[in-house]
Design a protein around this motif. Structure first.
Motif, PDB file in Angstrom:
ATOM      1  N   ALA A 109       0.842  -1.201   0.000  1.00  0.00           N
ATOM      2  CA  ALA A 109       0.000   0.000   0.000  1.00  0.00           C
ATOM      3  C   ALA A 109       0.878   1.253   0.000  1.00  0.00           C
ATOM      4  O   ALA A 109       0.658   2.197  -0.766  1.00  0.00           O
ATOM      5  N   GLU A 110       1.895   1.252   0.852  1.00  0.00           N
ATOM      6  CA  GLU A 110       2.784   2.413   0.952  1.00  0.00           C
ATOM      7  C   GLU A 110       3.561   2.658  -0.337  1.00  0.00           C
ATOM      8  O   GLU A 110       3.883   3.793  -0.677  1.00  0.00           O
ATOM      9  N   ALA A 111       3.854   1.562  -1.054  1.00  0.00           N
ATOM     10  CA  ALA A 111       4.624   1.700  -2.293  1.00  0.00           C
ATOM     11  C   ALA A 111       3.754   2.172  -3.457  1.00  0.00           C
ATOM     12  O   ALA A 111       4.251   2.404  -4.551  1.00  0.00           O
ATOM     13  N   GLY A 112       2.442   2.282  -3.214  1.00  0.00           N
ATOM     14  CA  GLY A 112       1.592   2.842  -4.258  1.00  0.00           C
ATOM     15  C   GLY A 112       0.641   1.859  -4.926  1.00  0.00           C
ATOM     16  O   GLY A 112       0.029   2.198  -5.944  1.00  0.00           O
ATOM     17  N   ALA A 113       0.473   0.658  -4.356  1.00  0.00           N
ATOM     18  CA  ALA A 113      -0.505  -0.277  -4.928  1.00  0.00           C
ATOM     19  C   ALA A 113      -1.906   0.310  -4.785  1.00  0.00           C
ATOM     20  O   ALA A 113      -2.241   0.892  -3.757  1.00  0.00           O
ATOM     21  N   ASP A 114      -2.722   0.171  -5.811  1.00  0.00           N
ATOM     22  CA  ASP A 114      -4.106   0.642  -5.752  1.00  0.00           C
ATOM     23  C   ASP A 114      -5.034  -0.457  -5.257  1.00  0.00           C
ATOM     24  O   ASP A 114      -6.092  -0.180  -4.706  1.00  0.00           O
ATOM     25  N   PHE A 115      -4.656  -1.708  -5.485  1.00  0.00           N
ATOM     26  CA  PHE A 115      -5.385  -2.875  -4.993  1.00  0.00           C
ATOM     27  C   PHE A 115      -4.369  -3.847  -4.410  1.00  0.00           C
ATOM     28  O   PHE A 115      -3.232  -3.925  -4.881  1.00  0.00           O
ATOM     29  N   ILE A 116      -4.788  -4.601  -3.380  1.00  0.00           N
ATOM     30  CA  ILE A 116      -3.929  -5.636  -2.804  1.00  0.00           C
ATOM     31  C   ILE A 116      -4.549  -7.000  -3.135  1.00  0.00           C
ATOM     32  O   ILE A 116      -5.671  -7.295  -2.724  1.00  0.00           O
ATOM     33  N   ASP A 117      -3.802  -7.799  -3.888  1.00  0.00           N
ATOM     34  CA  ASP A 117      -4.276  -9.143  -4.240  1.00  0.00           C
ATOM     35  C   ASP A 117      -4.072 -10.090  -3.058  1.00  0.00           C
ATOM     36  O   ASP A 117      -3.033 -10.055  -2.400  1.00  0.00           O
ATOM     37  N   VAL A 118      -5.096 -10.903  -2.785  1.00  0.00           N
ATOM     38  CA  VAL A 118      -4.959 -11.929  -1.734  1.00  0.00           C
ATOM     39  C   VAL A 118      -5.298 -13.298  -2.314  1.00  0.00           C
ATOM     40  O   VAL A 118      -6.372 -13.497  -2.879  1.00  0.00           O
ATOM     41  N   ASN A 119      -4.364 -14.212  -2.171  1.00  0.00           N
ATOM     42  CA  ASN A 119      -4.467 -15.541  -2.781  1.00  0.00           C
ATOM     43  C   ASN A 119      -3.968 -16.586  -1.792  1.00  0.00           C
ATOM     44  O   ASN A 119      -2.828 -16.507  -1.322  1.00  0.00           O
ATOM     45  N   VAL A 120      -4.837 -17.551  -1.475  1.00  0.00           N
ATOM     46  CA  VAL A 120      -4.448 -18.601  -0.525  1.00  0.00           C
ATOM     47  C   VAL A 120      -4.292 -19.954  -1.218  1.00  0.00           C
ATOM     48  O   VAL A 120      -4.256 -21.007  -0.553  1.00  0.00           O
ATOM     49  N   GLY A 121      -4.194 -19.938  -2.523  1.00  0.00           N
ATOM     50  CA  GLY A 121      -4.196 -21.165  -3.306  1.00  0.00           C
ATOM     51  C   GLY A 121      -2.908 -21.962  -3.278  1.00  0.00           C
ATOM     52  O   GLY A 121      -2.297 -22.191  -4.313  1.00  0.00           O
ATOM     53  N   THR A 122      -2.519 -22.386  -2.088  1.00  0.00           N
ATOM     54  CA  THR A 122      -1.388 -23.299  -2.005  1.00  0.00           C
ATOM     55  C   THR A 122      -1.908 -24.730  -2.096  1.00  0.00           C
ATOM     56  O   THR A 122      -2.960 -25.064  -1.541  1.00  0.00           O
ATOM     57  N   GLY A 123      -1.169 -25.569  -2.782  1.00  0.00           N
ATOM     58  CA  GLY A 123      -1.582 -26.959  -2.951  1.00  0.00           C
ATOM     59  C   GLY A 123      -1.663 -27.729  -1.644  1.00  0.00           C
ATOM     60  O   GLY A 123      -2.240 -28.818  -1.583  1.00  0.00           O
ATOM     61  N   GLN A 124      -1.111 -27.159  -0.574  1.00  0.00           N
ATOM     62  CA  GLN A 124      -1.070 -27.884   0.696  1.00  0.00           C
ATOM     63  C   GLN A 124      -2.398 -27.843   1.458  1.00  0.00           C
ATOM     64  O   GLN A 124      -2.541 -28.529   2.456  1.00  0.00           O
TER      65      GLN A 124
END
Lengths: 269, 269
Positions: free
Chosen positions: A35-50
């Protein structure tokens, strides 16, 4: 161009470990730094095969709370499993959001499309079907047609669709840079109110100096009209190049964002 | 994309001094270093305000000999004075060459055009008339029409014409990046066999991080179809970006030039 920060992705080992061990501090830090670096959206992905699907649902609910605890930036909920997206939407309190992603596959359109319609989310639509990434612009466009027909049929506004023209490595086929850019150009012509996004890094697979190649490809894509880009916002050179691309396309009126970023020492050569 | 090395230009103080004092070693070194860095053409320009036309003629003859003494690279004879170009052509022994430049001004077309026709040279044609650089793509295109009509009328092949769409600073007018790229695009459509060239650096006038902006603009121009670029070949980042642009547009088949440059340590991020 809007920036979707890609870092919180469970295909990365450190992220998968932090999700499994519920290391909130680590993931909150990633959200905050993007966010501080200037991202407009933060992607969240929990798709680990484990993780099983049920575990992914729990992990996503927890992750959404962690990220929302440290930033007001809108999120990109990144999963190909409708149940995981549904769980995320139950926890997510923001208004703007992106759901990432559908393809032209009927089953994904049917399971994920309605969730985006209901929540008025932007929806990333990959220009591919069940057979993977097509090699030609024509086949990719055909997938975009299928997707747009289905989504508008269930009540989505074309403005909510973020088409990804998709990227294959130029090390394997020298024409693939042009294929992606042609696809993007044709998407803009065929669906003028739709938006576009791209994960760039596949373009440079198998070549040295990958980040340089990715940046240059981003600049060409910006010229063609790319609206959002999925990158690591902590890559200062990439972020600088986005600001530069915006002044060159005229998107940054009077070069104001660029000069503001420059004054903050955020433009890196 | 072909590179025209711009360094031996008498508007630079050190070059003007070397020309006036006949410092052959200094100028030969500049020619050699540009050739070694990958320049495809070496530009030679004696147009310092300190010399009379007769002195420029003598200086050009001397300079051509100096440069030809150290490199076989073809030259770009850079002057708006027909007498200076004529003198250069008398000394120049190479077959390929570029004459830089004419505009839509009748007098320059009439004095310089025939020299290029006679020698089968490529001729840089600036998309401007007597009133300076037009602000719109339409006006620039009209100048290109005037130029092409005149030159083909005196027997030049369209392939010999190197149109320069011209560049005004985006710091003054945010739309000027787009104006130049639109002009280039329309030149390629209107005159498909003609070539194009560009001096990039005006785009970033008045802004910080100029070389970064120039490089990004070069990448966009490459996508639109720029054939040659007038730059400092000793700028390793700019040269690297040209190699990268060439792989992305598909101009560098199988990424061979890029990987060769990489192996020589010439790709700089």
């Amino acid at each position: 161009m809007l920036v979707i920060g890609e870092n919180i992705n469970a295909t990365r080992k450190s992220v998968a470990e932090a999700i499994i061990s519920r290391n909130a501090e680590f993931l909150a830090g990633m959200a905050k730094s993007q966010a501080e670096a200037g991202a407009d959206f933060i992607d969240v992905n929990v798709g680990t095969g484990q993780l099983t699907q049920a575990q992914q649902v729990e992990a996503m609910k927890w992750l959404i709370e962690v990220v929302q605890g440290v930033t007001d930036k809108p999120l990109t909920i990144d999963s190909d499993v409708a149940e995981v997206i549904k769980a995320a939407l139950g926890k997510y309190q923001g208004e703007r959001l992106i759901i990432n992603s559908v393809t032209a596959e009927r089953e994904r359109l049917e399971s994920i499309g309605p969730l985006a319609v209901e929540r008025k989310a932007w929806l990333v639509a990959l220009a591919m079907g069940a057979e993977g990434i097509p090699e030609t612009a024509e086949e990719r466009l055909a997938n975009c047609e299928t997707i747009m027909n289905y989504l508008t049929g269930i009540g989505m506004a074309p403005e909510q669709v973020l088409f990804d023209p998709l990227v294959l490595p130029i090390s394997v086929d020298s024409t693939q840079g042009k294929v992606t850019l042609d696809t993007l150009k044709q998407i803009k012509e065929r669906f003028p109110t739709a938006k576009s996004t791209m994960g760039l890094s596949n373009i440079s697979f198998g070549l040295p100096n990958r980040s340089l190649i990715n940046r240059a490809f981003m600049v060409m894509s910006a010229y063609v009209g790319l609206d959002t880009v999925i990158i690591n916002p902590l890559d200062a050179k990439a972020m600088s190049m986005i600001r530069v691309a915006d002044i060159l396309t005229g998107a940054d009126y009077m070069c104001r964002n660029f000069t503001r970023a420059y004054r903050r020492g955020m433009i890196v050569d």
